[in-house]
Design an enzyme around this catalytic site. Structure first.
Site, PDB file in Angstrom:
ATOM      1  N   LYS A 177       0.838  -1.177   0.018  1.00  0.00           N
ATOM      2  CA  LYS A 177      -0.252  -0.162   0.189  1.00  0.00           C
ATOM      3  C   LYS A 177       0.910   1.164   0.075  1.00  0.00           C
ATOM      4  O   LYS A 177       1.535   1.483   1.162  1.00  0.00           O
ATOM      5  CB  LYS A 177      -0.781   0.087   1.160  1.00  0.00           C
ATOM      6  CG  LYS A 177      -1.817   1.252   1.007  1.00  0.00           C
ATOM      7  CD  LYS A 177      -2.515   1.466   2.493  1.00  0.00           C
ATOM      8  CE  LYS A 177      -1.775   2.256   3.435  1.00  0.00           C
ATOM      9  NZ  LYS A 177      -1.754   3.757   2.760  1.00  0.00           N
TER      10      LYS A 177
ATOM     11  N   GLY B 199       7.325   4.815   8.019  1.00  0.00           N
ATOM     12  CA  GLY B 199       6.224   5.542   8.314  1.00  0.00           C
ATOM     13  C   GLY B 199       6.642   6.235   9.759  1.00  0.00           C
ATOM     14  O   GLY B 199       7.696   6.092  10.247  1.00  0.00           O
TER      15      GLY B 199
ATOM     16  N   GLU C 149      10.376   0.655  10.059  1.00  0.00           N
ATOM     17  CA  GLU C 149      11.634   1.633   9.667  1.00  0.00           C
ATOM     18  C   GLU C 149      10.856   2.927   9.929  1.00  0.00           C
ATOM     19  O   GLU C 149       9.956   3.243   9.164  1.00  0.00           O
ATOM     20  CB  GLU C 149      12.005   1.661   8.158  1.00  0.00           C
ATOM     21  CG  GLU C 149      13.227   2.368   8.006  1.00  0.00           C
ATOM     22  CD  GLU C 149      13.221   3.472   7.649  1.00  0.00           C
ATOM     23  OE1 GLU C 149      13.220   4.400   8.487  1.00  0.00           O
ATOM     24  OE2 GLU C 149      13.185   3.911   6.451  1.00  0.00           O
TER      25      GLU C 149
ATOM     26  N   CYS D 288      13.661  10.680   6.642  1.00  0.00           N
ATOM     27  CA  CYS D 288      13.662  10.068   7.999  1.00  0.00           C
ATOM     28  C   CYS D 288      15.105  10.084   8.695  1.00  0.00           C
ATOM     29  O   CYS D 288      15.338  10.191   9.912  1.00  0.00           O
ATOM     30  CB  CYS D 288      13.155   8.757   8.153  1.00  0.00           C
ATOM     31  SG  CYS D 288      13.933   7.548   6.856  1.00  0.00           S
TER      32      CYS D 288
ATOM     33  N   GLU E 246      10.864  14.992  15.888  1.00  0.00           N
ATOM     34  CA  GLU E 246      10.894  14.772  14.294  1.00  0.00           C
ATOM     35  C   GLU E 246      10.082  16.030  13.715  1.00  0.00           C
ATOM     36  O   GLU E 246       8.959  15.808  13.791  1.00  0.00           O
ATOM     37  CB  GLU E 246      10.625  13.579  13.782  1.00  0.00           C
ATOM     38  CG  GLU E 246      10.842  13.301  12.176  1.00  0.00           C
ATOM     39  CD  GLU E 246      10.614  12.039  11.894  1.00  0.00           C
ATOM     40  OE1 GLU E 246       9.761  11.402  12.018  1.00  0.00           O
ATOM     41  OE2 GLU E 246      11.541  11.384  10.903  1.00  0.00           O
TER      42      GLU E 246
HETATM   43  P1  NAI Z   1       2.117   7.714   8.533  1.00  0.00           P
HETATM   44  O1  NAI Z   1       2.990   6.983   9.396  1.00  0.00           O
HETATM   45  O2  NAI Z   1       0.769   8.037   9.033  1.00  0.00           O
HETATM   46  O3  NAI Z   1       2.007   7.211   7.014  1.00  0.00           O
HETATM   47  C1  NAI Z   1       2.774   6.181   6.810  1.00  0.00           C
HETATM   48  C2  NAI Z   1       2.071   5.329   6.176  1.00  0.00           C
HETATM   49  O4  NAI Z   1       1.228   4.666   7.103  1.00  0.00           O
HETATM   50  C3  NAI Z   1       0.807   5.516   5.055  1.00  0.00           C
HETATM   51  O5  NAI Z   1       1.070   4.739   3.848  1.00  0.00           O
HETATM   52  C4  NAI Z   1      -0.344   5.568   5.797  1.00  0.00           C
HETATM   53  O6  NAI Z   1      -1.400   5.446   4.924  1.00  0.00           O
HETATM   54  C5  NAI Z   1      -0.018   4.283   6.645  1.00  0.00           C
HETATM   55  N1  NAI Z   1      -0.836   4.189   7.810  1.00  0.00           N
HETATM   56  C6  NAI Z   1      -1.516   5.260   8.476  1.00  0.00           C
HETATM   57  N2  NAI Z   1      -1.894   4.872   9.885  1.00  0.00           N
HETATM   58  C7  NAI Z   1      -1.935   3.504   9.717  1.00  0.00           C
HETATM   59  C8  NAI Z   1      -2.632   2.334  10.415  1.00  0.00           C
HETATM   60  N3  NAI Z   1      -2.986   2.710  11.528  1.00  0.00           N
HETATM   61  N4  NAI Z   1      -1.854   1.180  10.146  1.00  0.00           N
HETATM   62  C9  NAI Z   1      -1.307   0.823   8.842  1.00  0.00           C
HETATM   63  N5  NAI Z   1      -0.930   1.799   8.160  1.00  0.00           N
HETATM   64  C10 NAI Z   1      -1.327   3.143   8.617  1.00  0.00           C
HETATM   65  O7  NAI Z   1       2.848   9.161   8.535  1.00  0.00           O
HETATM   66  P2  NAI Z   1       2.007  10.549   8.321  1.00  0.00           P
HETATM   67  O8  NAI Z   1       0.964  10.691   9.170  1.00  0.00           O
HETATM   68  O9  NAI Z   1       1.853  10.796   6.830  1.00  0.00           O
HETATM   69  O10 NAI Z   1       3.297  11.583   8.624  1.00  0.00           O
HETATM   70  C11 NAI Z   1       3.362  11.870  10.110  1.00  0.00           C
HETATM   71  C12 NAI Z   1       4.959  12.124  10.449  1.00  0.00           C
HETATM   72  O11 NAI Z   1       5.416  10.852  10.298  1.00  0.00           O
HETATM   73  C13 NAI Z   1       5.639  12.850   9.573  1.00  0.00           C
HETATM   74  O12 NAI Z   1       5.547  14.267  10.212  1.00  0.00           O
HETATM   75  C14 NAI Z   1       7.116  12.357  10.022  1.00  0.00           C
HETATM   76  O13 NAI Z   1       7.539  13.026  11.354  1.00  0.00           O
HETATM   77  C15 NAI Z   1       6.768  10.939   9.995  1.00  0.00           C
HETATM   78  N6  NAI Z   1       7.239   9.921   8.892  1.00  0.00           N
HETATM   79  C16 NAI Z   1       8.227   9.290   8.956  1.00  0.00           C
HETATM   80  C17 NAI Z   1       8.899   8.721   7.885  1.00  0.00           C
HETATM   81  C18 NAI Z   1       9.565   7.930   7.560  1.00  0.00           C
HETATM   82  O14 NAI Z   1      10.296   7.621   6.486  1.00  0.00           O
HETATM   83  N7  NAI Z   1      10.230   7.340   8.659  1.00  0.00           N
HETATM   84  C19 NAI Z   1       7.643   8.582   6.511  1.00  0.00           C
HETATM   85  C20 NAI Z   1       6.371   9.301   6.743  1.00  0.00           C
HETATM   86  C21 NAI Z   1       6.019   9.822   7.901  1.00  0.00           C
END
Ligand code: NAI
Ligand code: MG
Length: 484
Positions: free
Chosen positions: A189, A241, A263, A297, A394
């Site tokens: 996804k 994420g 990660e 990240c 972050e």
């Molecule tokens: P997020 O963690 O919500 O999104 C990442 C992925 O997880 C997306 O595909 C999303 O649809 C999915 N997701 C969201 N909730 C989920 C759940 N309950 N179960 C399974 N999958 C789920 O990140 P978001 O809200 O877009 O960004 C928030 C913060 O997260 C950012 O400000 C940043 O600090 C951090 N982040 C870190 C990343 C990294 O590469 N380590 C990448 C994206 C965000």
């Protein structure tokens, strides 16, 4: 003699990449069992160009029933894919790599339109690296017994893979290539703001003749992701994420047999010693924090400068960020593109406000920014200390928190004083210092005299709240195998 002043006397002519030849459908459906199929939810959501606020396409929202169909298709495909001659598996993966290369320009443009990153980066980093990941793991598919001799490596089964919006195609490659090279099948996804290149990859996969169901690509937001995590017939969850969602996933799969690699976030320390090559270090600082608008990240978001050179480094840094071009992601001159979403921009602005309220000294160069779209100028925070929110949390945007240090032990202690442990950078001419820091910094990746360098052969991943498991290299294969 007048000094060459690139800021004031030189202007770049715009060099915008044309989008005329980009073919996008109005609506994108789910890729399940080798076909594009309508979602059972019958719902679509918009994918938006964050530089213009325009809707680029509509994307299907997968529900529980769709996820079940995707997992069933992956399970069926696993029976034959895992038994296929490894050399044959490799051929398909090589083909996918070649097809990404052939369509690299199209992919780069779509990546920049959908996610806001500068075309220079999607063209030179994201897309070539994505192809390289497929090439690299294609080569391993028939050599797993050499990689893990006398351990009888076997695939895990069906992998559920959830990826973020900062490196959409690259993260899809990091997840899919090692999984299928090992004989697993996948349900992936993409993130809801950046589904397009994953769906374009689905087109390539269909064209490549990869057996149906080996790769399924389903779209949607967090709820769709949770359906994958909670599906009973998934053997492994691979997630990149936020740390918060990582924690939710761990809770959901606790007590099940599902394996996982997570990660998550980071707050990388970039450490500049007085004996470093200062101009190069300044470029390194810029690349560490402003690459991909800081949506990285492993970004070097905490700068530590040795006190004796702090004045000169900060002066050069301020000059340098004044020359960064913020604007149209499709312009080849652009250094900092659009912030990925309105939500992310609000998060970054919230942190900038907190930073000022807590007494941090802000520096932002003047830049003319379009009224449409999501933008944030490169931002420095001075006069901050370990306890400041902008130093601890972050931000995931173009915001750098700057601190100074006097001794090597002091900087190691400060750098490790964070809940995260993903990355760090060290700038010094002295090899012995590099060795000391690489051993004592609690970070999965430590770069020396460079930053944000990626290679498929090199493992990547974190400690502490940055997650666990490694992607890339041999370590990346291990995460998709069991040993009997
Ligand atoms: P997020 O963690 O919500 O999104 C990442 C992925 O997880 C997306 O595909 C999303 O649809 C999915 N997701 C969201 N909730 C989920 C759940 N309950 N179960 C399974 N999958 C789920 O990140 P978001 O809200 O877009 O960004 C928030 C913060 O997260 C950012 O400000 C940043 O600090 C951090 N982040 C870190 C990343 C990294 O590469 N380590 C990448 C994206 C965000
Ligand atoms: Mg978008």
């Amino acid at each position: 003699m007048s000094k060459l002043n690139l800021n004031k006397t030189w202007n770049y002519a715009t060099a915008t990449e044309s989008t005329n030849h980009i073919l996008l459908k109005e609506k994108y459906d789910l890729f399940i069992n080798g076909e594009f199929v309508k979602s059972n939810s019958k719902k679509y959501f918009d994918t938006i160009n964050p530089a213009t606020d325009e809707v680029i396409a509509k994307i299907a929202e997968a529900n529980k029933k769709d996820i079940d169909l995707a997992v069933k298709s992956a399970r069926r495909a696993f029976r034959s894919w895992s038994k296929l001659k490894a050399k044959e598996r490799g051929k398909y993966i090589f083909r996918i790599a070649r097809m990404i290369q052939e369509r690299a320009k199209e992919f780069a443009i779509i990546e920049s339109m959908d996610g806001g990153k500068p075309i220079r980066e999607s063209r030179d980093v994201d897309i070539p690296l994505a192809a390289n990941h497929f090439f690299y793991y294609a080569g391993w598919s028939d050599k797993l017994d050499c990689a893990f001799p006398n351990q009888n490596p076997k695939p895990l089964g069906v992998a559920g893979q959830i990826i973020p919006w900062n490196f959409p195609l690259l993260m899809a490659a990091w997840k899919i290539a090692p999984a299928i090279a090992c004989g697993n099948t996948v349900v992936l996804k993409p993130a809801e703001t950046t589904s397009l290149t994953a769906l374009k990859l689905a087109e390539i996969i269909q064209e490549s003749g990869l057996p149906k169901g080996v790769v399924n690509i389903v779209t949607g937001a967090g709820n769709t992701g949770a359906e994958i995590v909670n599906h009973p017939d998934i053997d492994k969850i691979a997630f990149t994420g936020s740390t918060n969602v990582g924690k939710l996933i761990q809770k959901s799969i606790a007590g099940t047999k599902k394996k996982s690699t997570l990660e998550l976030g980071g707050k990388g320390a970039n450490i500049i010693f007085e004996d470093s090559a200062i101009d190069q270090a300044v470029e390194g600082i810029i690349n560490a924090i402003f690459f991909n608008q800081g949506h990285v990240c492993c970004a070097g978001s905490r700068l530590f400068v040795q006190e004796s050179i702090a004045d000169i480094v900060i002066k050069k840094l301020k000059e340098r960020i004044s020359s960064l071009i913020v604007g149209n992601p499709l312009d080849k001159n652009t250094d900092i593109g659009a912030i990925n979403s309105k939500e992310q921009l609000a998060t970054i602005n919230k942190y900038i406000k907190i930073g000022q309220e807590e007494g941090g000294e802000i520096y932002q160069p003047k830049c003319s920014i379009s009224k449409k779209g999501n933008w944030c100028p490169p931002t420095l925070f001075l006069n901050v200390s370990q306890s400041h929110t902008v130093v601890q949390e972050e931000i995931f945007g173009p915001v750098l928190a700057i601190q100074t240090f006097r001794t090597i032990d002091e900087v190691i202690e400060k750098a490790n004083n964070t809940p995260f442990g993903l990355s760090a950078g060290v700038w010094t001419e002295k090899g012995s210092k590099i060795f000391k820091l690489t051993q004592e910094l609690n970070a999965g990746v430590v770069w020396a005299n460079t930053y944000n360098k990626f290679d498929p052969t090199s493992p990547f991943g974190g400690f502490k709240e940055s997650g666990f498991g490694r992607e890339g290299g041999l370590h990346g294969l291990k995460a998709y195998l069991k040993f009997e």
